[in-house]
Design a protein around this motif. Structure first.
Motif, PDB file in Angstrom:
ATOM      1  N   ILE A  71      -0.091  -0.130 -11.858  1.00 12.59           N
ATOM      2  CA  ILE A  71      -0.595  -1.124 -10.904  1.00 12.59           C
ATOM      3  C   ILE A  71      -0.795  -0.564  -9.497  1.00 12.59           C
ATOM      4  CG2 ILE A  71       0.393  -3.067 -12.157  1.00 12.59           C
ATOM      5  CD1 ILE A  71       2.569  -3.136  -9.949  1.00 12.59           C
TER       6      ILE A  71
ATOM      7  N   PRO B  64       0.821  -1.225   0.000  1.00 14.40           N
ATOM      8  CA  PRO B  64       0.000   0.000   0.000  1.00 14.40           C
ATOM      9  C   PRO B  64       0.855   1.277   0.000  1.00 14.40           C
ATOM     10  CG  PRO B  64      -0.794  -1.531   1.666  1.00 14.40           C
ATOM     11  CD  PRO B  64       0.516  -2.062   1.168  1.00 14.40           C
TER      12      PRO B  64
ATOM     13  N   LYS C 212      -3.277  -1.547  -3.063  1.00 18.26           N
ATOM     14  CA  LYS C 212      -3.974  -1.211  -1.829  1.00 18.26           C
ATOM     15  C   LYS C 212      -4.752  -2.398  -1.272  1.00 18.26           C
ATOM     16  CE  LYS C 212      -4.721   3.697  -2.598  1.00 18.26           C
ATOM     17  NZ  LYS C 212      -5.723   4.742  -2.618  1.00 18.26           N
ATOM     18  N   TYR C 213      -5.016  -3.393  -2.116  1.00 12.87           N
ATOM     19  CA  TYR C 213      -5.845  -4.513  -1.670  1.00 12.87           C
ATOM     20  C   TYR C 213      -5.034  -5.521  -0.882  1.00 12.87           C
ATOM     21  CZ  TYR C 213      -9.349  -2.747  -4.850  1.00 12.87           C
ATOM     22  OH  TYR C 213     -10.270  -1.963  -5.469  1.00 12.87           O
ATOM     23  N   GLU C 214      -5.621  -5.985   0.191  1.00 11.56           N
ATOM     24  CA  GLU C 214      -4.971  -7.008   0.989  1.00 11.56           C
ATOM     25  C   GLU C 214      -4.732  -8.263   0.155  1.00 11.56           C
ATOM     26  OE1 GLU C 214      -6.692  -8.770   4.873  1.00 11.56           O
ATOM     27  OE2 GLU C 214      -5.898  -6.771   5.312  1.00 11.56           O
ATOM     28  N   ALA C 215      -5.695  -8.593  -0.691  1.00  9.75           N
ATOM     29  CA  ALA C 215      -5.571  -9.797  -1.514  1.00  9.75           C
ATOM     30  C   ALA C 215      -4.344  -9.728  -2.404  1.00  9.75           C
ATOM     31  CB  ALA C 215      -6.829  -9.983  -2.353  1.00  9.75           C
ATOM     32  N   THR C 216      -4.012  -8.538  -2.858  1.00 10.22           N
ATOM     33  CA  THR C 216      -2.826  -8.387  -3.693  1.00 10.22           C
ATOM     34  C   THR C 216      -1.577  -8.782  -2.917  1.00 10.22           C
ATOM     35  OG1 THR C 216      -3.943  -6.515  -4.691  1.00 10.22           O
ATOM     36  CG2 THR C 216      -1.638  -6.833  -5.273  1.00 10.22           C
TER      37      THR C 216
ATOM     38  N   ASN D 250      -2.917   1.212  -7.881  1.00 13.01           N
ATOM     39  CA  ASN D 250      -4.197   1.082  -7.206  1.00 13.01           C
ATOM     40  C   ASN D 250      -4.450  -0.341  -6.703  1.00 13.01           C
ATOM     41  OD1 ASN D 250      -6.518   2.519  -6.343  1.00 13.01           O
ATOM     42  ND2 ASN D 250      -7.691   1.306  -7.814  1.00 13.01           N
ATOM     43  N   LEU D 251      -3.907  -1.317  -7.444  1.00 13.23           N
ATOM     44  CA  LEU D 251      -4.080  -2.714  -7.041  1.00 13.23           C
ATOM     45  C   LEU D 251      -3.391  -3.002  -5.720  1.00 13.23           C
ATOM     46  CD1 LEU D 251      -3.422  -4.801 -10.245  1.00 13.23           C
ATOM     47  CD2 LEU D 251      -5.579  -4.360  -9.089  1.00 13.23           C
TER      48      LEU D 251
ATOM     49  N   ASN E 162       3.177   1.773  -1.820  1.00 10.89           N
ATOM     50  CA  ASN E 162       3.556   2.030  -3.211  1.00 10.89           C
ATOM     51  C   ASN E 162       2.373   2.323  -4.112  1.00 10.89           C
ATOM     52  OD1 ASN E 162       6.538   1.637  -3.768  1.00 10.89           O
ATOM     53  ND2 ASN E 162       6.074  -0.063  -2.395  1.00 10.89           N
ATOM     54  N   ASP E 163       1.290   2.812  -3.514  1.00 12.31           N
ATOM     55  CA  ASP E 163       0.066   2.968  -4.305  1.00 12.31           C
ATOM     56  C   ASP E 163       0.147   4.067  -5.360  1.00 12.31           C
ATOM     57  OD1 ASP E 163       0.018   5.140  -2.676  1.00 12.31           O
ATOM     58  OD2 ASP E 163      -1.882   4.693  -1.700  1.00 12.31           O
TER      59      ASP E 163
END
Lengths: 442, 367
Positions: A195, A187, A200-204, A197-198, A189-190
């Motif tokens: 990429i 996060p 920020k997701y925990e799943a990422t 925005n991706l 590195n958002d």
């Protein structure tokens, strides 16, 4: 397949040439970059104190002029390796200058510097100048299109070790089941192009954790196997470009992208070498006479064996120590544990005059630059070195038999910070050894 | 083998694509808008702090003009009050020494240029004697707020001494020069921030050189300056000291040290909360922490330690000056120092680690 084939079979020199040229060029680039960023000044000249490597306490920071001279020599010898000019001498000088620079201060330790040092050491013994080199122009009789298999396999082995051990180090609870530290780093590195925005997701973070682990554990095998090689190499590029964009890891991605080319076939390597020859009007001697098997001297075989066994076993030395490896870091370095944890500490040192009982707080920044302070504040052996330095320094300043204690709070992978060492203990009385450090709090 | 491998990476892109389409689903997303935080810092903390300071300095300038034209007891009181208010305003503006307030603009950071203490009495007196009002030399300990303080306050609080000293015309012109210098530096910084603000907000990463990282570094430095230089050093807690140095306190001559420490701490707390001086709530490090792993635990520890620091401060008698207390009964100050020390890690390594803020330029370990 006979085991002898792995080291004595004559194979094409081509991959070794590519490796020599690219590695030499990268070393020259990285040394120039280091100088241009003013890091000689920042890393070595300005700090008043340097942390030493265990067993290398005798390595001293030379006066400014010599530090610059050594870097210039490093650049020249890297170019010598690249061109295959006075190759053996160049390789020796490259190894010595680079390793000297690394040994100056432990806080700059990086696994990839260790890797580069090993490779420079190996290059001294590899016949990488026997084709497409200045040395061949000067002494055509050394020309050879074949080299014994070990000279290339040892580099593949070394790369394999880096990836594979980095992979198995990732098999731990925090990395796989809590996506830590990536859950912290991604996060942050958002703002990254495309990429961001991706991230920020925990799943990422979970996805990156698992992919990273699988990548590191398996990529070497996919590179060895011809049918998957091309795709695997694309993955190498993709992986290192992404991590290079996200993290502050300097030239490391380039080193890996360049080095892993050694896995490609001789045909692939000849293709670009021939292309290059045409471009610069360089004619290879080309004698395709069949080469008989090389016979390795037992001494070479012996040292090769020792190196390989050392590389395989040394990273497991942490098994001799109790406690959480990430917390104590006993046996953490030289084991390809890269980007594994988010760890940071605040270290406050107190020095006491044992006659007057007066105790004062040290301002770390008076002696250390921010990088040194950051590294020291979480690594027990550095804490000990700094404590010893403080004791010596203040003894000279007139404090009677200084006692040094430290209050060090460390946070590991986003857990609340806790004390790393016993804050009541006089650290100046403790010597650093290979034995278990009992003064580290569990 | 090839297909497994291919599937793995195809899978990566599919999952990526999936998440790209899920942008509005907030589950499991660390959604923190760093730009909004930077905007809040710029609009509600930094620029207002400088503007407030500028206003206070204008009042100080007017009072100085009045006083130097015809020094008397009343004008001196007005001047002293104006200085105190100005210096309180500075406590809210002293933490932002990056960007245009550091190398980019001023050759030296703003705090070194106008906030250096202790001041050097010898240098100041020499400047006055030589009628040297050129304040561009490297002697930063002969100018700034605290050089002005030295001229307009008397440590023993004898107003007549001050008035007598100001019969010297050279002393008047030095004081005028000092105040004009404060004004011009503040004008300069406000002008520079007008141009800098958009790039400050746009540079919204967490790498070294990003606004968050620079802001954070100066925030920590500012906090540590309270602990190390405003408290520990005068208290004799710095290393190598064989005794306390009560005359090394900030605002030594006016005896306003404790008030200034209190205001400075409030400013630090405001930054952490993202709160403007007028109380308006905004996005700061606290909100940022709410969005990250382990953040809530750190919020609780930090808040309770802020409270402990305040409680320790409240036990310090306010009617006796800090330097006097250090000499006579340092117990309360020592307790205060211990609590400040405990707060250190919560603002330093714990915070930067959880937020993933890079603090040094050197390369990290490669993956």
């Amino acid at each position: 397949m006979e085991i002898r084939n792995l080291y004595e079979k004559p194979i094409s020199i081509a991959p070794l040439i590519t490796f020599r040229v690219i590695f030499g060029a990268m070393m020259a680039f990285s040394a120039i970059r280091f100088m241009a960023l003013g890091w000689i000044e920042d890393h070595f000249i300005r700090p008043k104190f340097h942390f030493k490597y265990f067993g290398f306490f005798w390595v001293e920071v030379l006066p400014d002029f010599y530090l610059y001279a050594i870097h210039i020599l490093m650049i020249i010898s890297a170019l010598g390796v690249m061109l295959g000019a006075f190759y053996r001498l160049s390789a020796v000088l490259l190894f010595l200058t680079f390793t000297y620079t690394e040994l100056l201060d432990l806080t700059y330790y990086l696994n990839h510097y260790y890797f580069v040092s090993i490779v420079c050491g190996l290059l001294i013994f590899l016949p990488a100048n026997r084709c497409f080199s200045v040395d061949v122009l000067l002494k055509p009789q050394i020309y050879s299109e074949f080299v014994p298999a070990w000279t290339i396999n040892i580099l593949k082995f070394q790369l394999g070790i880096v990836y594979f051990y980095a992979g198995i180090a990732k098999i731990n609870e925090d990395w796989l089941f809590h996506a830590l530290p990536l859950k912290i780093w991604l996060p942050a590195n958002d703002q990254l192009f495309l990429i961001g925005n991706l991230l920020k997701y925990e799943a990422t973070a979970y996805f990156f954790s698992w992919t990273g682990m699988l990548y590191d554990c398996t990529i070497v095998f996919f590179l060895i196997y011809p049918k998957t090689r091309f795709l695997a190499y694309l993955a190498v590029i993709f992986f290192h470009v992404i991590t290079g964009l996200m993290f502050q890891i300097g030239v490391f991605p380039l080193v890996m992208i360049g080095s892993t080319l050694i896995f490609f076939s001789e045909k692939w390597h000849w293709r670009w070498i021939d292309f290059l020859c045409r471009k610069i009007n360089f004619s290879l001697l080309k004698d395709s006479k069949k080469q008989k098997n090389f016979v390795l001297k037992p001494i070479v075989l012996f040292f090769l064996g020792v190196h390989i066994i050392f590389q395989i076993l040394f990273p497991f030395r942490h098994l001799f120590y109790d406690g959480n490896l990430f917390w104590t870091e006993e046996g953490y370095r030289f084991s390809w544990r890269v980007m594994l944890m988010e760890k940071a500490g605040t270290a406050t040192f107190y020095v006491k005059d044992s006659k007057t009982g007066r105790e004062g707080e040290v301002v770390n920044a008076d002696f250390l630059n921010p990088h040194q302070e950051k590294q020291m504040a979480m690594q027990p052996d550095m804490i000990l070195q700094f404590a010893h330095f403080l004791a010596d320094h203040y003894a000279k300043k007139g404090i009677y038999k200084p006692e040094v204690r430290a209050e060090i709070y460390v946070t590991l992978n986003a857990k609340p910070s806790r004390l790393l060492v016993d804050p009541s203990i006089d650290l100046s009385k403790i010597e650093d050894t290979f034995e278990q450090k009992m003064w580290i709090l569990k | 083998m090839k297909t497994t491998f291919f599937r793995l990476f195809l899978g990566f892109f599919i999952i990526n694509a999936f998440f790209s389409c899920q942008k509005n689903n907030d589950a499991g997303k660390a959604d923190f808008d760093r730009k909004a935080m930077l905007e809040n810092f710029a609009n509600n903390l930094i620029i207002p702090a400088y503007t407030d300071l500028q206003g206070k300095i204008s009042v100080l300038q007017a009072a100085t003009n009045q006083f130097t034209q015809n020094p008397d007891q009343n004008k001196l009181l007005v001047l002293q009050n104006a200085w105190e208010e100005t210096y309180v305003a500075w406590q809210f503006a002293n933490a932002y020494n990056f960007g245009v307030a550091a190398e980019e603009g001023l050759k030296n950071s703003l705090i070194n240029e106008i906030g250096t203490f202790p001041v050097n009495e010898t240098k100041i007196n020499a400047n006055i004697a030589n009628n040297n009002t050129n304040l561009t030399d490297p002697n930063r300990d002969a100018r700034g707020f605290l050089a002005a303080e030295y001229l307009i306050f008397d440590q023993k609080n004898n107003q007549n001494t001050i008035l007598n000293n100001f019969s010297d015309a050279k002393r008047k012109s030095y004081l005028l020069a000092l105040v004009n210098h404060l004004k011009s530096k503040t004008d300069e910084i406000i002008l520079a921030w007008n141009g800098y603000k958009s790039s400050f907000v746009a540079n919204a990463g967490t790498d070294v050189g990003s606004s968050t990282s620079q802001f954070y570094n100066e925030f920590v430095k500012s906090y540590e300056s309270i602990k190390n230089y405003k408290v520990a050093l005068p208290l004799g807690k710095s290393l190598g000291q064989t005794q306390a140095l009560p005359n090394r306190v900030e605002a030594f001559y006016s005896g306003k040290s404790l008030k200034m420490i209190n205001e400075h701490l409030t400013a630090i707390e405001n930054i952490w909360y993202g709160k403007a001086k007028n109380g308006q709530e905004g996005i700061g490090f606290k909100k940022y922490l709410e969005s990250v792993e382990g953040g809530n635990a750190l919020i609780l520890s930090t808040q309770s330690q802020f409270l402990a620091v305040k409680n320790a401060f409240a036990k310090i008698p306010q009617n006796v000056s800090l330097s006097q207390q250090i000499t006579e009964s340092p117990k309360n100050i020592e307790n205060f120092y211990v609590e400040l020390q405990k707060l250190n890690r919560f603002l330093k390594s714990d915070l930067s680690s959880l937020l993933g803020i890079a603090i040094t330029y050197s390369s990290g370990d490669g993956d």
